[in-house]
Design a protein around this motif. Structure first.
Motif, mmCIF file in Angstrom:
data_model
loop_
_atom_site.group_PDB
_atom_site.id
_atom_site.type_symbol
_atom_site.label_atom_id
_atom_site.label_comp_id
_atom_site.label_asym_id
_atom_site.label_seq_id
_atom_site.Cartn_x
_atom_site.Cartn_y
_atom_site.Cartn_z
ATOM 1 N N PRO A 1 -11.727 16.236 -66.600
ATOM 2 C CA PRO A 1 -12.840 15.042 -67.355
ATOM 3 C C PRO A 1 -13.038 13.526 -66.572
ATOM 4 C CG PRO A 1 -11.918 16.268 -68.624
ATOM 5 C CD PRO A 1 -10.787 16.321 -67.503
ATOM 6 N N GLY A 2 -13.840 13.253 -66.138
ATOM 7 C CA GLY A 2 -14.233 11.338 -66.251
ATOM 8 C C GLY A 2 -14.012 11.366 -64.488
ATOM 9 N N LEU A 3 -12.861 12.554 -63.188
ATOM 10 C CA LEU A 3 -12.759 12.613 -62.035
ATOM 11 C C LEU A 3 -13.833 13.012 -61.667
ATOM 12 C CD1 LEU A 3 -10.744 11.603 -60.054
ATOM 13 C CD2 LEU A 3 -9.493 13.706 -60.110
ATOM 14 N N TYR A 4 -14.364 12.371 -60.563
ATOM 15 C CA TYR A 4 -15.643 11.978 -59.475
ATOM 16 C C TYR A 4 -14.942 12.672 -58.195
ATOM 17 C CZ TYR A 4 -17.860 12.359 -63.794
ATOM 18 O OH TYR A 4 -18.183 12.321 -65.213
ATOM 19 N N PHE A 5 -16.053 13.124 -57.033
ATOM 20 C CA PHE A 5 -15.418 13.456 -56.156
ATOM 21 C C PHE A 5 -17.347 12.873 -54.857
ATOM 22 C CE2 PHE A 5 -11.532 14.721 -56.848
ATOM 23 C CZ PHE A 5 -10.234 13.863 -56.423
#
Ligand code: FDA
Length: 389
Positions: A355-359
């Motif tokens: 959660p909270g990690l985006y690419f």
């Protein structure tokens, strides 16, 4: 320093995301300026989107993944933004939209949007020691020799692909993915010229003509260009994204299928001319000259039977070539493969397992055709993550 969101990469996707991610956002980039690829793109005029952009123009292991973001933030949304900033544009060809003046207008527009949303930008900043403590991401930033420890609720990886290392491309996105056990589809250069061994096309360097180039059952009708090292031009670049090492491509230098009839009628009117002379009225003379040995283009046109003329036309529409390789990431406009879309939410670009990690952007396994599609993916995916944060 405690912030809501750390975005790594002030390229097309990172800036778009920052414009929507809320005020407590910091964008960092190791380059001297933001949006360098935007600035040099489209010959300095940035082919910023394509009027015909649809999921069919994108390559990915999951062809459905790009649909949601492209539908929620469309080419028309980006055009509306460009219009709002009174940036004049025009359609060059095939729905490709370019700035009338300069690509710098697009960079300035995105910077203005970032300022409006309150995002900060740190350039010439390196990022190390990225980690996650269960609730927050941490990273160590170095700028002007000064180290800042960051704690952030969200980490957006917008550091692009491997294309053009000279312009600052690194494999950082794949490294971060590896660190968080997010799978990565093997990468390879896309939208890249083919190379051929033994200086095969050297005598043709500079010759350009319309053609149909096919790789893996996908064909593109546009110009091709012979270079000192091999083949380039839009049709070739497009086909390169469908090609894999060792495979054959087919080049049809008679895409309008007019050669046979042209030669047949020339046989009536110019019968005493050499076959190669007549063919040079239809195709570039240097190409005919180089092919004359392989295709045994001997004699006058009057000496050629219908069957022979058909055979020549067939050969020229099914010219099978096996590239020895491509020019690689050094000149590739994009990187194919990347962060496995199965591991991401198509709505938010968030990693399902962290959660909270985006690419976003080119780092993800979504690659557009030539013609403004890659920027559209950067805008749409950056916007999608920005909405969620
Ligand atoms: P992008 O590469 O734009 O940004 C990544 C940023 O991350 C960069 O600013 C980089 O410095 C930074 N970064 C990387 N590693 C880092 C690290 N370790 N630490 C800190 N920062 C790091 N597309 C199109 O649609 N129309 C066009 O006209 C063109 N033309 C074009 C020309 C050329 C020459 C190239 C090479 C490419 C194009 N493209 C294009 C493709 C397009 O430029 C590309 O798809 C997008 O820029 C991708 O946007 P991203 O934001 O994902 O990456």
């Amino acid at each position: 320093m405690n912030i809501d969101t750390l975005i790594i990469g002030a390229g097309a996707a990172g800036m778009m995301c920052a414009a929507h991610a809320g005020p407590n956002t910091l964008v960092v980039d190791h380059a001297k300026a933001a949006g360098e690829k935007i600035r040099i793109s489209g010959g300095g005029r940035c082919n910023f989107t394509n009027m015909h952009a649809s999921p069919a123009n994108f390559i990915s292991q999951n062809k459905h993944f790009c649909k949601s973001a492209l539908k929620r933030y469309t080419q028309w949304d980006f055009i509306a933004l460009v219009d709002q900033y009174r940036i004049a544009w025009h359609e060059k060809t095939l729905g490709q939209l370019f700035c009338d003046e300069t690509a710098k207008d697009i960079v300035a527009m995105l910077r203005a949007e970032m300022d409006k949303s309150g995002a900060q930008l740190w350039l010439q900043t390196s990022v190390d020691n990225i980690g996650h403590d269960g609730t927050h991401f941490h990273a160590q930033l170095t700028r002007d020799g000064r180290i800042t420890q960051i704690l952030a609720k969200n980490l957006v990886v917008a550091s692009g692909g491997k294309s053009i290392p000279k312009m600052g491309a690194t494999g950082l996105a794949y490294q971060i993915a590896g660190q968080f056990d997010v799978p990565v589809i093997e990468t390879r250069p896309g939208l890249v010229p083919f190379t051929f061994g033994e200086d095969r096309f050297k005598p043709l360097a500079g010759v350009a003509l319309p053609a149909r180039v096919s790789a893996n059952n996908t064909s593109f009708d546009e110009a091709i260009l012979f270079t000192h090292r091999g083949l380039s031009g839009p049709a070739v670049l497009q086909a390169s994204s469908y090609w894999h090492e060792g495979e054959q491509i087919t080049v049809n230098v008679d895409p309008a299928a007019g050669l046979f009839n042209t030669l047949k009628s020339a046989r009536q009117t110019q019968g005493r001319k050499a076959l190669t002379t007549v063919m040079s009225q239809y195709l570039p003379a240097r190409l005919v000259e180089v092919l004359s040995g392989d295709l045994q283009l001997a004699g006058n046109i009057a000496d050629q039977s219908d069957a022979r003329l058909q055979e020549i036309a067939d050969q020229l529409s099914h010219w099978e070539l096996t590239p020895s390789g491509t020019e690689g990431y050094r000149t590739a406009e994009v990187t194919l493969g990347g962060i496995d879309t199965d591991a991401l939410s198509s709505k938010t670009m968030g990693a399902k397992s962290v959660p909270g990690l985006y690419f976003i952007g080119e780092a993800v396994d979504v690659t557009g055709w030539l013609g403004g599609y890659n920027f559209q993916w950067a805008w749409s995916s950056g916007w999608a993550a920005g909405q969620e944060i």
